[in-house]
Motif scaffolding. Sequence first.
Motif, PDB file in Angstrom:
ATOM      1  N   SER A   7       0.835  -1.197   0.000  1.00 38.10           N
ATOM      2  CA  SER A   7       0.000   0.000   0.000  1.00 38.10           C
ATOM      3  C   SER A   7       0.868   1.244   0.000  1.00 38.10           C
ATOM      4  O   SER A   7       2.065   1.184   0.298  1.00 38.10           O
ATOM      5  CB  SER A   7      -0.913   0.002   1.231  1.00 38.10           C
ATOM      6  N   ASP A   8       0.264   2.363  -0.353  1.00 34.78           N
ATOM      7  CA  ASP A   8       0.913   3.672  -0.234  1.00 34.78           C
ATOM      8  C   ASP A   8       2.336   3.699  -0.810  1.00 34.78           C
ATOM      9  O   ASP A   8       3.294   3.980  -0.105  1.00 34.78           O
ATOM     10  CB  ASP A   8       0.857   4.131   1.238  1.00 34.78           C
ATOM     11  N   ILE A   9       2.397   3.422  -2.101  1.00 28.07           N
ATOM     12  CA  ILE A   9       3.674   3.432  -2.828  1.00 28.07           C
ATOM     13  C   ILE A   9       4.155   4.875  -3.011  1.00 28.07           C
ATOM     14  O   ILE A   9       5.346   5.167  -2.938  1.00 28.07           O
ATOM     15  CB  ILE A   9       3.517   2.737  -4.201  1.00 28.07           C
ATOM     16  N   HIS A  10       3.192   5.773  -3.249  1.00 28.90           N
ATOM     17  CA  HIS A  10       3.467   7.210  -3.328  1.00 28.90           C
ATOM     18  C   HIS A  10       4.596   7.595  -4.272  1.00 28.90           C
ATOM     19  O   HIS A  10       5.534   8.323  -3.881  1.00 28.90           O
ATOM     20  CB  HIS A  10       3.691   7.785  -1.918  1.00 28.90           C
ATOM     21  N   SER A  11       4.499   7.110  -5.507  1.00 32.28           N
ATOM     22  CA  SER A  11       5.433   7.531  -6.572  1.00 32.28           C
ATOM     23  C   SER A  11       6.889   7.281  -6.216  1.00 32.28           C
ATOM     24  O   SER A  11       7.767   7.990  -6.714  1.00 32.28           O
ATOM     25  CB  SER A  11       5.222   9.023  -6.920  1.00 32.28           C
ATOM     26  N   GLY A  33      -3.975   1.082  -2.378  1.00 36.08           N
ATOM     27  CA  GLY A  33      -4.106   2.446  -2.875  1.00 36.08           C
ATOM     28  C   GLY A  33      -2.990   3.416  -2.542  1.00 36.08           C
ATOM     29  O   GLY A  33      -2.023   3.072  -1.862  1.00 36.08           O
ATOM     30  N   ASP A  34      -3.146   4.645  -3.048  1.00 36.21           N
ATOM     31  CA  ASP A  34      -2.105   5.669  -3.044  1.00 36.21           C
ATOM     32  C   ASP A  34      -0.851   5.175  -3.765  1.00 36.21           C
ATOM     33  O   ASP A  34       0.246   5.117  -3.195  1.00 36.21           O
ATOM     34  CB  ASP A  34      -1.801   6.178  -1.623  1.00 36.21           C
ATOM     35  N   ILE A  35      -1.060   4.868  -5.027  1.00 35.08           N
ATOM     36  CA  ILE A  35       0.052   4.512  -5.906  1.00 35.08           C
ATOM     37  C   ILE A  35       0.926   5.746  -6.109  1.00 35.08           C
ATOM     38  O   ILE A  35       2.140   5.655  -6.200  1.00 35.08           O
ATOM     39  CB  ILE A  35      -0.493   4.022  -7.274  1.00 35.08           C
ATOM     40  N   ASN A  64      -6.751   8.246  -1.554  1.00 30.37           N
ATOM     41  CA  ASN A  64      -7.135   9.662  -1.587  1.00 30.37           C
ATOM     42  C   ASN A  64      -6.204  10.494  -2.475  1.00 30.37           C
ATOM     43  O   ASN A  64      -6.644  11.428  -3.143  1.00 30.37           O
ATOM     44  CB  ASN A  64      -7.241  10.254  -0.174  1.00 30.37           C
ATOM     45  N   HIS A  65      -4.918  10.135  -2.505  1.00 38.83           N
ATOM     46  CA  HIS A  65      -3.992  10.869  -3.389  1.00 38.83           C
ATOM     47  C   HIS A  65      -4.242  10.530  -4.861  1.00 38.83           C
ATOM     48  O   HIS A  65      -4.219  11.417  -5.717  1.00 38.83           O
ATOM     49  CB  HIS A  65      -2.536  10.571  -3.010  1.00 38.83           C
ATOM     50  N   ASP A  66      -4.478   9.236  -5.141  1.00 37.36           N
ATOM     51  CA  ASP A  66      -4.808   8.832  -6.524  1.00 37.36           C
ATOM     52  C   ASP A  66      -6.041   9.609  -6.992  1.00 37.36           C
ATOM     53  O   ASP A  66      -6.091  10.116  -8.110  1.00 37.36           O
ATOM     54  CB  ASP A  66      -5.135   7.327  -6.592  1.00 37.36           C
ATOM     55  N   ILE A 120      -9.754  -1.771   0.755  1.00 43.15           N
ATOM     56  CA  ILE A 120     -10.250  -0.396   0.786  1.00 43.15           C
ATOM     57  C   ILE A 120      -9.097   0.477   1.304  1.00 43.15           C
ATOM     58  O   ILE A 120      -8.269  -0.008   2.073  1.00 43.15           O
ATOM     59  CB  ILE A 120     -11.508  -0.351   1.683  1.00 43.15           C
ATOM     60  N   HIS A 121      -9.010   1.716   0.853  1.00 45.01           N
ATOM     61  CA  HIS A 121      -7.849   2.523   1.251  1.00 45.01           C
ATOM     62  C   HIS A 121      -7.909   2.967   2.715  1.00 45.01           C
ATOM     63  O   HIS A 121      -6.992   2.696   3.488  1.00 45.01           O
ATOM     64  CB  HIS A 121      -7.724   3.742   0.328  1.00 45.01           C
ATOM     65  N   GLY A 122      -9.000   3.662   3.080  1.00 46.32           N
ATOM     66  CA  GLY A 122      -9.058   4.247   4.424  1.00 46.32           C
ATOM     67  C   GLY A 122      -9.849   3.422   5.409  1.00 46.32           C
ATOM     68  O   GLY A 122      -9.306   2.864   6.363  1.00 46.32           O
ATOM     69  N   GLY A 156      -5.021   0.611   3.953  1.00 50.14           N
ATOM     70  CA  GLY A 156      -3.766   1.359   3.859  1.00 50.14           C
ATOM     71  C   GLY A 156      -3.951   2.678   4.585  1.00 50.14           C
ATOM     72  O   GLY A 156      -4.534   2.724   5.665  1.00 50.14           O
ATOM     73  N   HIS A 157      -3.456   3.773   3.965  1.00 52.08           N
ATOM     74  CA  HIS A 157      -3.753   5.156   4.355  1.00 52.08           C
ATOM     75  C   HIS A 157      -2.963   5.676   5.564  1.00 52.08           C
ATOM     76  O   HIS A 157      -2.526   6.816   5.558  1.00 52.08           O
ATOM     77  CB  HIS A 157      -5.248   5.319   4.592  1.00 52.08           C
ATOM     78  N   THR A 158      -2.792   4.877   6.636  1.00 55.46           N
ATOM     79  CA  THR A 158      -2.100   5.406   7.821  1.00 55.46           C
ATOM     80  C   THR A 158      -0.585   5.364   7.673  1.00 55.46           C
ATOM     81  O   THR A 158       0.124   6.037   8.408  1.00 55.46           O
ATOM     82  CB  THR A 158      -2.456   4.604   9.093  1.00 55.46           C
ATOM     83  N   HIS A 159      -0.081   4.514   6.787  1.00 54.59           N
ATOM     84  CA  HIS A 159       1.360   4.282   6.624  1.00 54.59           C
ATOM     85  C   HIS A 159       1.962   3.624   7.870  1.00 54.59           C
ATOM     86  O   HIS A 159       3.163   3.736   8.111  1.00 54.59           O
ATOM     87  CB  HIS A 159       2.118   5.576   6.297  1.00 54.59           C
ATOM     88  N   VAL A 160       1.140   2.985   8.667  1.00 53.03           N
ATOM     89  CA  VAL A 160       1.580   2.295   9.878  1.00 53.03           C
ATOM     90  C   VAL A 160       1.085   0.839   9.816  1.00 53.03           C
ATOM     91  O   VAL A 160      -0.122   0.607   9.698  1.00 53.03           O
ATOM     92  CB  VAL A 160       1.010   2.967  11.152  1.00 53.03           C
TER      93      VAL A 160
HETATM   94 ZN    ZN Z   1      -0.912   7.453   1.633  1.00 46.78          ZN
END
Ligand code: ZN
Length: 232
Positions: A7-11, A33-35, A64-66, A120-122, A156-160
């Motif tokens: 999750s949360d690859i963030h570019s 999510g948050d690729i 949410n970023h996507d 689901i992301h969040g 995903g979403h929390t990065h934790v």
């Molecule tokens: Zn994220």
Amino acid sequence: MLIALISDIHSNLEALQAVWEKIRGADAVLCMGDIVGYGASPNEVVEFVRKEMERRTFLCVRGNHDNAIAFGVDWGFNPYARQALRWHQRVMSVENLEFLRRLPVRQIFADDTGRRYLLIHGSPRAPLDEYLFPWLPEGEFRNVLSYVRQDDLLLGHTHVPMLKVVEGRRIINPGSVGQPRDGDWRASYALIDTETGDVTFHRVEYNVEESARKIIEAGLPKFLADRLFEGL
Ligand code: ZN
């Protein structure tokens, strides 16, 4: 079967490549999510994901970023995130933006034992936006699961990274590939072994200097480069 959770690859291409070396043998890859967002390699990361999706079982939901980048809405984002969003909108190809627009907000996966997972992301209560941090009261997780028909919930979403078990049902967050925030800078992912039922969390070192250098070179906020070294 072996299921890889990311999750949360963030570019962050370097972090994704390092994780991929570890999970390429998995039978399925599930991404919460948050690729894109924050990092400096959005086109490279989306193209990597698109190519792998053609080759293997690889499901991904929209974060949410996507969503913000794909649809041009930056309401509620902090100034750093907003600057990165606008940069993404400028540099991303039409095809890659279209790919983000078509990502579903939820996906369902069934493993070889018949166990079903909701991605689901969040949170099921606010799919793109709610943060389900591990330190929330136990009652919150019970409530969240009351919205879910499947056995397990993948977030995903929390990065934790997080694993909660409520009456045999699991809520799993593999942490973030490209921007961990639990104090450990290394890229995070998780594995589910359906034979043993085990969920394991893993960290892998990656070329963080290169990811940070690209962020600075792109003219993105220096803070976004610095935080990669801290894992915060
Ligand atoms: Zn994220």
